[in-house]
Scaffold this active site. Sequence first.
Site: not given
Length: 786
Positions: A666-667, A538, A554-555, A431
């Site tokens: 996960e959201d 995802r 999402d579908e 860094r």
Amino acid sequence: MQTRKKYIFLTFLASWLLLFFFGRDQLRRFTFFSRRKAEAQRNWPRWTDQSTLKSFVDLETLQSDGSPSLPSPREQRAARLSVYQNSRCRMETCFNFSRCEKHGFKVFTYPRERNQPLSESYSKILTSIEHSRYYTPNPEEACLFILSIDTLDRDHLSSQYVHNVDEKIRGFPLWNGGRNHLIFNLYSGTWPNYTDDLGFDIGQAILAKASFYTENFRPSFDISIPLFSKDHPQRGGEKGWLYQDSVPPKKKYLLVFKGKRYLTGIGSSTRNALHHIHNGKDIISLTTCKHGKDWEKHKDTRCDKDNIDYEKFDYQELLHNSTFCIVPRGRRLGSFRFLEALQAACIPVLLSDGWELPFAEAIDWGKAAIVGNERLLLQIPSAIRCIHPERVLAFQQQTQFLWDAYFSSVDKIVHTTLEVIKDRLLPYRSRSRFLWNALPGGLLALPNFSTYLGDFPFYYLQHGSGPSEKFTAFIRAVSPMGSPSQCILRLIQAVSGSQYCAQILVLWNWEKPPPRGQWPQTTVPLTIVQGRGKLSDRFFPYEAIQTDAVLSLDEHIHLSTSEVDFAFVVWRSFPERIVGFPMRSHFWDLEQRRWGYTSKWTNELSIVLTAAAFYHRYLAGEGPAGQGTCPVLSSCSPSPRYYHSLFTQFLPEGLKELVDGLAACEDILMNVLVAAVTKLPPIKVTQPKHHKDIIPQQVRCEDGDAGDPPAGEQSPSSPHFPPPKVKGTAGMASGQHFSQQQDCLNQLADWFGYMPLVSSQLRLDPVLFKDQVSVLRKKYPRLEKP
């Protein structure tokens, strides 16, 4: 002849008279020393006429023999060599780089022996390592080793002093003369000199030590750490005290100090002189002699008055209301008040000559502290009065950044130590100093992602660049069918129609994806990615993702092309945040004493579900089966996915397992992670309200309806709708769903040590949205259609 004798006599007489009047002091001293040749010489100075020079120090204090004598330079050198027998160690000469090539930067802690006492602070250090992403239980995989012997307090008068350390470490088969070992220490030496003697030979081990003398510090090998108390929090830590309304930067007091005054011994000279700058107005310097067992034995004429004045002011109040805080040395070079001043946004004025400041290899202390000289104390007030208010505010802001990024918890101190060592392994991929000293800080700017500032979403403006003008749509398929559902087909058509869409990726979580002939023809590339059936899939940085922006879907989501276009335009203005449609919020439940999670449509939000949201690709890391990995010492190019890299490389495995075990976790984790990095809330964009009343759990994704998640995988609740308020099975499933989300939220808050989520009441709509004007004047007229 007589005249000549007369002149000789007068000359001789005049010489004696001159010698008598002007040289009697010298004669007296000559006689004194000739009589006392065999006696010891008395203390200097010994003023012959106190009326000619005003004394600012009590004469008895100067001539008293109570203070222990300081060691001579030769004695200091001998003591240093006894501790640092490998004083010329550097990473190139005393560190085995080959141990880090195969498995990367992994840290092994020695097994703790029974009946082996551990201090609370050292136990926190070991816990920080063992719960981190660096830890490995296998010594064969380790690049760095940590002793289980408590080496923090090496004052042999302390009750926590561990005896026979030399004998113990020599019996360790992995010791190898200290190579690739890291030793932590907070206190070294003892009364009266407090040298750097640890009581054992550290060999070729790296020493992470508080109160480090620069002359003992081995550059680019040892690490200076701050002195912290046993009450310092394990993780998280309290926030800094500077708030947005703390303007103007100058406060009630300009400069303050309140602390002990040592009457004798090392460190006493600095604190004894602090009363000279006290004016009782804007400079408050208070000391007390009332500490220690025999303070009355050594008290001077100032002690009684100092003790009375000392009780008139509250220490916390002084910290809150002062612009600068004096941080003098104590018995050792460092002190607790250094971290206290940083947290309070009270700019530290350091009076500790020879102190190697904490993490000075990475941190630019010239932007957050004033480094003074102990011998030039009287110049400090005039010097700090000359600092411009704008620079004072910049100093205060930097103290808050450094406190939050590196010092507010034991976890951050330990992780900073390890990351500094990790940077040394590959200097060309380490860094930059800018990354260490600017938000979000070195711990969150992963060099495996990139070392180029233009790749990070927070530095676009500073670098004069911007995110790419295209996005990648990443759709997670959850329908348990051998062919694409009608929902996902419509979603693909809507997204591919966006002028900003570069490609579409479909994450297929079943054994065999449908053949290409069953997928629609699109104007952009369509790729099917085989998943592992885990919710966290995802957020892996798949190599196919080459744009800065990722549209996570999402579908079962219903979006129009206009909604996608507008949301992407908004995201390009805020590339470091999550920008999307479905929102949730968190709150503190007073009855249950825990964090709550709600999907109610209110004016406040803190979570935007990634079931329909844009975010920067940095937030996610390695791909499945090692895809996207890069060993520490390899020469592979950095992975260009910031949030994906952060998700997989910054977070420990325990949190990823938590994500895969709880619904919609996960959201929440992604929102918590982004908020921890940016300290900002997500952004909600315009959303058609007619979606609000549809309940996707009650219908299947056939003939245009939403579908159920496959067995073994829990799909997040629909972003457009609150949980169903109906009786029966659906209601019970919804209640269990929200219970898991609340458990997830509380476990994440526990791991971070605080609640990173930030609430907001902002929603961004297009210009002229729902205004009573012609549709031809609106850029996104379809957003208003039911």
